[in-house]
Design an enzyme around this catalytic site. Structure first.
Site, PDB file in Angstrom:
ATOM      1  N   HIS A 198     -12.000 -22.742  -9.863  1.00 39.64           N
ATOM      2  CA  HIS A 198     -11.088 -23.808  -9.462  1.00 39.64           C
ATOM      3  C   HIS A 198     -11.708 -25.185  -9.703  1.00 39.64           C
ATOM      4  CE1 HIS A 198      -7.975 -25.512  -6.580  1.00 39.64           C
ATOM      5  NE2 HIS A 198      -8.927 -26.439  -6.473  1.00 39.64           N
ATOM      6  N   GLU A 199     -12.951 -25.356  -9.257  1.00 40.77           N
ATOM      7  CA  GLU A 199     -13.591 -26.665  -9.396  1.00 40.77           C
ATOM      8  C   GLU A 199     -13.905 -26.997 -10.857  1.00 40.77           C
ATOM      9  OE1 GLU A 199     -13.332 -28.574  -7.043  1.00 40.77           O
ATOM     10  OE2 GLU A 199     -13.027 -27.156  -5.393  1.00 40.77           O
ATOM     11  N   HIS A 204     -10.932 -28.576 -12.378  1.00 37.82           N
ATOM     12  CA  HIS A 204     -10.877 -30.030 -12.187  1.00 37.82           C
ATOM     13  C   HIS A 204     -11.811 -30.737 -13.166  1.00 37.82           C
ATOM     14  CE1 HIS A 204      -8.300 -29.903  -8.732  1.00 37.82           C
ATOM     15  NE2 HIS A 204      -9.189 -29.340  -7.917  1.00 37.82           N
TER      16      HIS A 204
END
Length: 308
Positions: A223-224, A227
């Protein structure tokens, strides 16, 4: 499958116990003060501390991507790699293990746990042309960094001392942030103004084999990194269809938790993308990106990271 040489070039071209509710309030916009910080402090239902880009920042990104695409099409210098666009490649990873002593419970992740985290990243991104190559692991025993890495001053100290590589190298820091945060990341367009801040921070116990169930299969990292590659949350902007700047992710009124099959918070756009890596669902629920997200990652990496 895209090229998996270091970069495939087309020239010319939170662990909070409160996070059990499946229906959370829509995320609020950051305040002016928060918008100047690396991350938003967690509120009800926060998992990821990565603040969204402000409207002004996103307008700048769109303008930059448009100009970059024109340079690529015209084979003009000034884009990444002299007017080249990348559609995948191997990203070098520097993994920084911050701990407060020996043993996994103190944050001293084993080599196997780190390798398993790398496998999770590669499994998630490989189909879209991106792979991750662990080139170095550093280990730092510092209880202040370990337990206060969410503090902006401490985070700056940690990253300034440890970060390696350039814009297209990924630095991952594992530590024990306060406030129920699972992790946060920097967006590609922030690199030029704060290169030492660039990277991904994750809760140490979120890696495979960690204790942060149901967020201990490694997809906080996935997920990170999303980003870091330029992706928003799927619920960015609520029911505004283009809220996450990706056309093929159904709009979503608020973050989803658990794995609420059939959830549909924005009628007419399709079921909520609860299995997307950029939502807030349990690790076991997440398993996909979309073609539109892939395009966004390619564009952002090319314009802001490649050869920078």
């Amino acid at each position: 499958m895209k090229s998996l040489s270091r970069f495939g070039v087309l020239s010319a071209c939170v662990l909070a116990t409160a996070c059990v509710s499946k229906e959370e309030p829509a995320p609020t916009e950051p305040t002016a003060q928060e918008a100047t910080q690396t991350k938003v402090k967690p509120g009800a239902g926060e998992r990821c501390g990565t603040r969204p880009l402000t409207d002004a920042e996103e307008l700048e990104v769109k303008a930059h991507l448009s100009k970059f695409s024109e340079r690529v099409a015209q084979k003009k210098p000034g884009g990444g790699g002299g007017g080249a666009s990348v559609t995948g490649g191997a990203i070098n990873v520097y993994f920084h293990v911050i701990n407060q002593g020996t043993g996994v419970s103190n944050g001293d992740l084993t080599a196997q746990m780190i390798n398993d985290q790398m496998t999770v990243l590669n499994d998630a991104y490989r189909a879209w042309g991106w792979t991750f190559n662990l080139v170095q692991t550093t280990r730092t025993t510092n209880s202040s960094w370990f337990n206060s890495c969410d503090n902006t001053t401490v985070e700056t100290q940690m990253k300034t001392a440890l970060r390696q590589g350039t814009a297209d190298d990924l630095n991952i820091y594992s530590c024990n942030p306060a406030g129920g945060l699972l992790g946060w990341a920097t967006f590609p367009n922030w690199y030029a103004g704060a290169p030492k801040d660039d990277g991904v921070v994750i809760l140490f116990s979120s890696v495979p084999g960690g204790s942060a169930a149901p967020y201990n299969l490694g997809d906080t990292g996935t997920h990170e990194v999303g980003h870091w590659m330029g992706l928003y949350h799927t619920f960015q902007g609520g029911c505004a269809k283009t809220g996450d700047s990706v056309s093929d992710t159904p709009a979503e009124r608020s973050a989803a938790f658990g794995c609420p099959t059939g959830r549909d918070t924005c009628s007419g756009t399709g079921l909520d993308p609860i299995q997307n890596f950029m939502d807030y669902t349990d690790d076991a629920c997440m398993d996909r990106f979309t073609a539109g997200q892939d395009t966004r990652m390619d564009q952002m990496f090319s314009a802001y990271r490649y050869n920078k």
